[in-house]
Design an enzyme around this catalytic site. Structure first.
Site, mmCIF file in Angstrom:
data_model
loop_
_atom_site.group_PDB
_atom_site.id
_atom_site.type_symbol
_atom_site.label_atom_id
_atom_site.label_comp_id
_atom_site.label_asym_id
_atom_site.label_seq_id
_atom_site.Cartn_x
_atom_site.Cartn_y
_atom_site.Cartn_z
ATOM 1 N N SER A 1 0.869 -1.185 0.000
ATOM 2 C CA SER A 1 0.000 0.000 0.000
ATOM 3 C C SER A 1 0.898 1.225 0.000
ATOM 4 C CB SER A 1 -0.898 0.013 1.230
ATOM 5 O OG SER A 1 -0.129 0.222 2.392
ATOM 6 N N ASP A 2 0.395 2.314 -0.570
ATOM 7 C CA ASP A 2 1.205 3.525 -0.515
ATOM 8 C C ASP A 2 1.313 3.891 0.962
ATOM 9 O OD1 ASP A 2 2.680 5.719 -1.189
ATOM 10 O OD2 ASP A 2 1.282 6.461 -2.678
ATOM 11 N N CYS A 3 2.410 4.589 1.255
ATOM 12 C CA CYS A 3 2.712 4.776 2.658
ATOM 13 C C CYS A 3 1.618 5.568 3.340
ATOM 14 C CB CYS A 3 4.054 5.440 2.772
ATOM 15 S SG CYS A 3 5.239 4.352 1.997
ATOM 16 N N SER B 1 -1.243 4.624 3.857
ATOM 17 C CA SER B 1 -2.581 4.479 3.318
ATOM 18 C C SER B 1 -3.544 3.886 4.336
ATOM 19 C CB SER B 1 -2.582 3.720 2.018
ATOM 20 O OG SER B 1 -2.190 2.427 2.228
#
Ligand SMILES: *[C@@H]1O[C@H](CO)[C@@H](O)[C@H](O)[C@H]1NC(C)=O
Ligand SMILES: *[C@@H]1O[C@H](CO)[C@@H](O)[C@H](O)[C@H]1NC(C)=O
Ligand SMILES: *[C@@H]1O[C@H](CO)[C@@H](O)[C@H](O)[C@H]1NC(C)=O
Ligand SMILES: *[C@@H]1O[C@H](CO)[C@@H](O)[C@H](O)[C@H]1NC(C)=O
Ligand SMILES: *[C@@H]1O[C@H](CO)[C@@H](O)[C@H](O)[C@H]1NC(C)=O
Ligand SMILES: *[C@@H]1O[C@H](CO)[C@@H](O)[C@H](O)[C@H]1NC(C)=O
Ligand SMILES: *[C@@H]1O[C@H](CO)[C@@H](O)[C@H](O)[C@H]1NC(C)=O
Length: 794
Positions: A319-321, A323
């Protein structure tokens, strides 16, 4: 909020989880695996080294995950099985803590290598031992070369430097690059990181760059793709429909992209599909935004079903940081608590101890996510080493070869937009004095853009141009935004006296960047006035060199007779200055093409950035987006670019029809035609997932260089669908090749394009279909075209 334990990129789609991507100080480096060693790394070679285990006082033979005779799958399962739940949870963020009891060292998953090894992300850093790495042109510039082998070669150079830095304890093995979101709107701040507006070109860039980063020479055709060795691991991001950063207060973390499935399939997902299927990437990052109400990192359809089920990813999803934090605090999704959010991302294929204990996540789901991670580390040689890379070291970073490649890439990516009466190239013998003007004339940081590292050695335009004559440098503006005209007059005076005037203008990261979308498409402040007045005053020829990722409405310069030549260089990397001088003085003949449409400034008044459809929305008066759906006038169209020579195309051979016999399981499928063009068709189309799709469109084009200079030509091939199909694209890129042709010479280019991929139309129901009837293949800017007739019979 007491959420600090989940500020990370969860590696999972759980793994990507827990880390702050861009906001993390870049020096919070965690060691790769020296137990408690310092991050010099020079003593750490690989996990399953018997000497290492004995020094840790552990018996390696008790750990089947170190048994090289077992398949990776079995080894990864064994490792995960030996961990307690609390130990597992510690491995789910980007900063893995390791399990000392098992001899498993720490590992930092987050490194970046968008256009060179970057120090964004805690996995990589520069210091006295490794002070720098090669900073290649930004992706938008390299893309403009339209040269697939260049994209792969840059990936190979970057992974060699990354692997060398890993050996020296300065970098990780897992890189969260490239960024392959399509530039749907010209205002998007991250266009600089991307390969432009066409999904096919973006997908081809992704596949080549990923192969350059990941492939271990000699094992590209490995049979079991789940155990294929990796040089470094690459990650295609941000999945999906992510292309609003911060526009009029609408920010990516809370943005809900309302996207039709048709656009999803046709535009937003296609590069990811190509990245996985053609690039065999080992990781995908889900994005911050929601799509139709569902956060992408918590959507089982987008993650598990599409990425793993339909496309068969061999790797992990991250996941994007932040998120998870974004899910809870920004999207307020399903009224989630942190534990619920973790549960949703994990279940979606992307967590934490409490959520397991509360019964919200099955431990088996964590196990599965962890296995994906360890298999990737096994493939990278983290456990066993990869002998062919152990000798890489300092000599392989910023090597002459890599630095020269950075210069070559900048030259190949330079686009000649205007050249009246062959103003360019300038004749070095005739020019003694040069006025070098503009806010980017002495550009340094601007040349390397974002997600950069520390460059080996920047050569500014001013440095490089100084080799060609006596330079009078006048900045013309106090800063890039050029808020007043106080410095214009001295610049005009310089131009009045010089044999030639070179103005280096444009924008930078203070106008277009991550978390910063553009407000308009114009040059900022007094730059336009600077350019006009300097051009007016100039004695000699005037050349305008532009820095930008997105398009600029420079209609005033296009139509100004005093400006003889215009070059666009994007953000050209550490050797950009040399490339600019090489092109201006004719050491290199430019052949790049714009990777996106340069719209007129009024375009952005016609539609909000948040309108996601690619097709025009007639009821609201919104025009279409990208060359595929916009039929209005532009400053410069997609793929435009000139040369110092002239090329002529001749079609040598072409197959003009394709007859496809359907078996009893293959059925005709109805598509909508516009009322006025309705010709009854017995079999309007067939769905592509119903077909074998073996047929090819074969043709040969001869490219003649009919001018008097050697040069490179980019041949772009498009298809146009049969007349009358409702709401389809105007045309779409289906292939391209860059070819070098000496003056007076010619080259034959063969194309063998898959009929389904090349002639497909995505209908309103989001089915990809092959319509019957007369398609058109267009080569170049309508230079030649020929029909291809498709018919079906049973
Ligand atoms: C690394 O090797 C050096 C020299 O061989 C030694 O002095 C040092 O203690 C070692 N460091 C670690 C962390 O093992
Ligand atoms: C394409 O890139 C390759 C690899 O860098 C280079 O050798 C080749 O000359 C380029 N082709 C053209 C036509 O510029
Ligand atoms: C993921 O998809 C597979 C089939 O592709 C299915 O068997 C599995 O149950 C799915 N997992 C989740 C968590 O939805
Ligand atoms: C160009 O920029 C560099 C780095 O910022 C600076 O050291 C140098 O003095 C500048 N050159 C001129 C001529 O202003
Ligand atoms: C104009 O801009 C320059 C450079 O940014 C600045 O030093 C100067 O004070 C400005 N002048 C006025 C009148 O605002
Ligand atoms: C261009 O697209 C607009 C919006 O769909 C449409 O109204 C117009 O007729 C089109 N113009 C041409 C020349 O096709
Ligand atoms: C270019 O090719 C066309 C045919 O494809 C031919 O008619 C024309 O004469 C050629 N021009 C030159 C300069 O060779």
């Amino acid at each position: 909020m007491t959420t600090s334990h989940i500020f990370t990129c969860l590696l999972i789609a759980y793994l990507s989880i827990l880390g702050r991507a861009r906001d993390v100080p870049t020096n919070t480096y965690t060691t790769l695996g020296h137990g408690d060693a310092t991050p010099t790394g020079s003593n750490f070679t690989f996990v399953c080294d018997p000497k290492r285990y004995s020094s840790l006082g552990l018996d390696m033979s008790k750990f089947p995950f170190c048994d090289k005779s077992l398949p990776y799958d079995v080894r990864a399962s064994d490792l995960v099985k030996q961990m307690t739940l609390s130990e597992k949870v510690l491995q789910l963020g980007n900063t893995n803590r390791g399990v000392p009891r098992l001899g498993l060292p720490k590992y930092e998953w987050w490194s970046e290598a968008l256009h060179g090894v970057s120090n964004v992300g805690p996995g990589t850093f520069f210091d006295d031992l490794v002070p720098s790495s090669t900073s290649f042109p930004t992706v938008i510039t390299s893309t403009a070369s339209f040269n697939e082998s260049l994209w792969k070669t840059i990936g190979q150079a970057v992974s060699t430097e990354a692997r060398a830095m890993y050996n020296l304890g300065r970098a990780g093995l897992t890189y969260w690059s490239p960024n392959i979101n399509v530039v749907r709107d010209p205002r998007w701040g991250r266009a600089i990181e991307t390969p432009g507006e066409d999904p096919f070109v973006v997908g081809k860039y992704a596949a080549n760059y990923v192969r350059g980063l990941q492939d271990v020479e000699g094992s590209e055709d490995f049979k079991d793709l789940n155990s294929r060795p990796l040089k470094v691991s690459s990650c295609c991001k941000h999945y999906a429909a992510y292309d609003v950063d911060n526009w009029k207060g609408i920010v990516r973390e809370s943005y809900d992209a309302r996207v039709a499935e048709q656009d999803m399939v046709e535009t937003f997902l296609r590069p990811f599909e190509m990245c996985i299927k053609e690039g065999d990437v080992s990781s995908i990052m889900c994005s911050y935004n929601r799509v139709n109400g569902i956060p992408t990192c918590a959507d089982p359809k987008l993650l598990n079903q599409t990425i793993r089920g339909d496309w068969d990813l061999h790797g992990y999803i991250v996941s994007d940081c932040d998120s998870i934090d974004v899910l809870v605090n920004r999207h307020h999704w399903l009224g989630d608590t942190n534990e619920d959010a973790v549960a949703h991302t994990l279940k979606a294929g992307t967590y934490v101890e409490a959520s397991v204990q509360q019964g919200k996540v099955r431990e088996a789901e964590i196990d599965k996510s962890l296995k994906y991670l360890y298999i990737v580390l096994l493939r990278l040689g983290f456990f066993d080493g990869i002998p062919q890379y152990t000798s890489l070291g300092k000599k392989d970073i910023c090597s002459d070869e890599h630095v020269e490649l950075a210069r070559e890439a900048a030259r190949e990516g330079t686009v000649l937009l205007k050249n009246i009466d062959q103003t360019l190239p300038l004749d070095a013998d005739k020019i003694k004095t040069l006025a070098v003007i503009g806010p980017h004339a002495n550009a340094t940081a601007a040349m390397i853009g974002n997600y950069a590292g520390v460059p080996c050695k920047i050569v500014t335009p001013l440095d490089a141009l100084s080799a060609y004559g006596e330079v009078d440098y006048k900045v013309g503006c106090g800063e890039m935004k050029c808020r007043n005209d106080s410095l214009i007059f001295p610049a005009m005076q310089a131009a009045e006296k010089a044999d030639a005037t070179i103005i280096v203008a444009g924008i930078d990261l203070s106008i277009e960047a991550e978390s910063l979308d553009r407000e308009d498409l114009l040059l900022p402040g007094f730059q336009t006035q600077l350019i006009k007045q300097v051009a007016d005053a100039a004695k000699g020829p005037v050349i305008l060199v532009l820095f930008s990722a997105g398009g600029l409405d420079i209609g005033f310069a296009k139509n100004n007779k005093k400006i003889g030549g215009i070059l666009w260089v994007g953000y050209p990397g550490e050797k950009g200055g040399l490339a600019i001088a090489d092109v201006i003085f004719g050491k290199y003949n430019p052949g790049g093409r714009l990777p996106l449409t340069w719209h007129e400034a009024s375009y952005t008044d016609m539609l909000p950035m948040t309108s996601m459809p690619l097709r025009p929305v007639d009821s609201l008066g919104y025009p279409g987006r990208t060359y595929k759906f916009f039929n209005g006038s532009t400053v410069y169209p997609f793929a435009c670019g000139l040369s110092y020579t002239k090329f002529n195309y001749t079609l040598k051979s072409a197959v003009r029809s394709t007859h496809i016999k359907l078996n009893k399981f293959q059925h005709c499928y109805g598509i909508k035609y516009r009322e006025e063009s309705h010709i009854p068709r017995p079999c309007p189309s067939v769905r592509i997932d119903d077909m074998d799709c073996k047929e090819r469109i074969n043709f040969e084009v001869e490219v003649k260089n009919v001018g008097d200079r050697d040069g490179s030509e980019v041949v772009v091939v498009y298809s146009k669908p049969p007349e009358g199909i409702e709401a389809t694209h105007i045309k779409q890129v289906i292939g391209f090749q860059r070819v070098f042709v000496p003056a007076g010479g010619s080259k034959q280019l063969k194309f063998a394009l898959n009929v389904c991929n090349s002639l497909r139309v995505v209908d309103y129901n989001a089915y990809s279909v092959l319509p019957s009837g007369g398609h058109t293949i267009v080569i170049g800017d309508d230079i030649i075209s020929f029909p291809v007739h498709v018919n079906f019979s049973s």
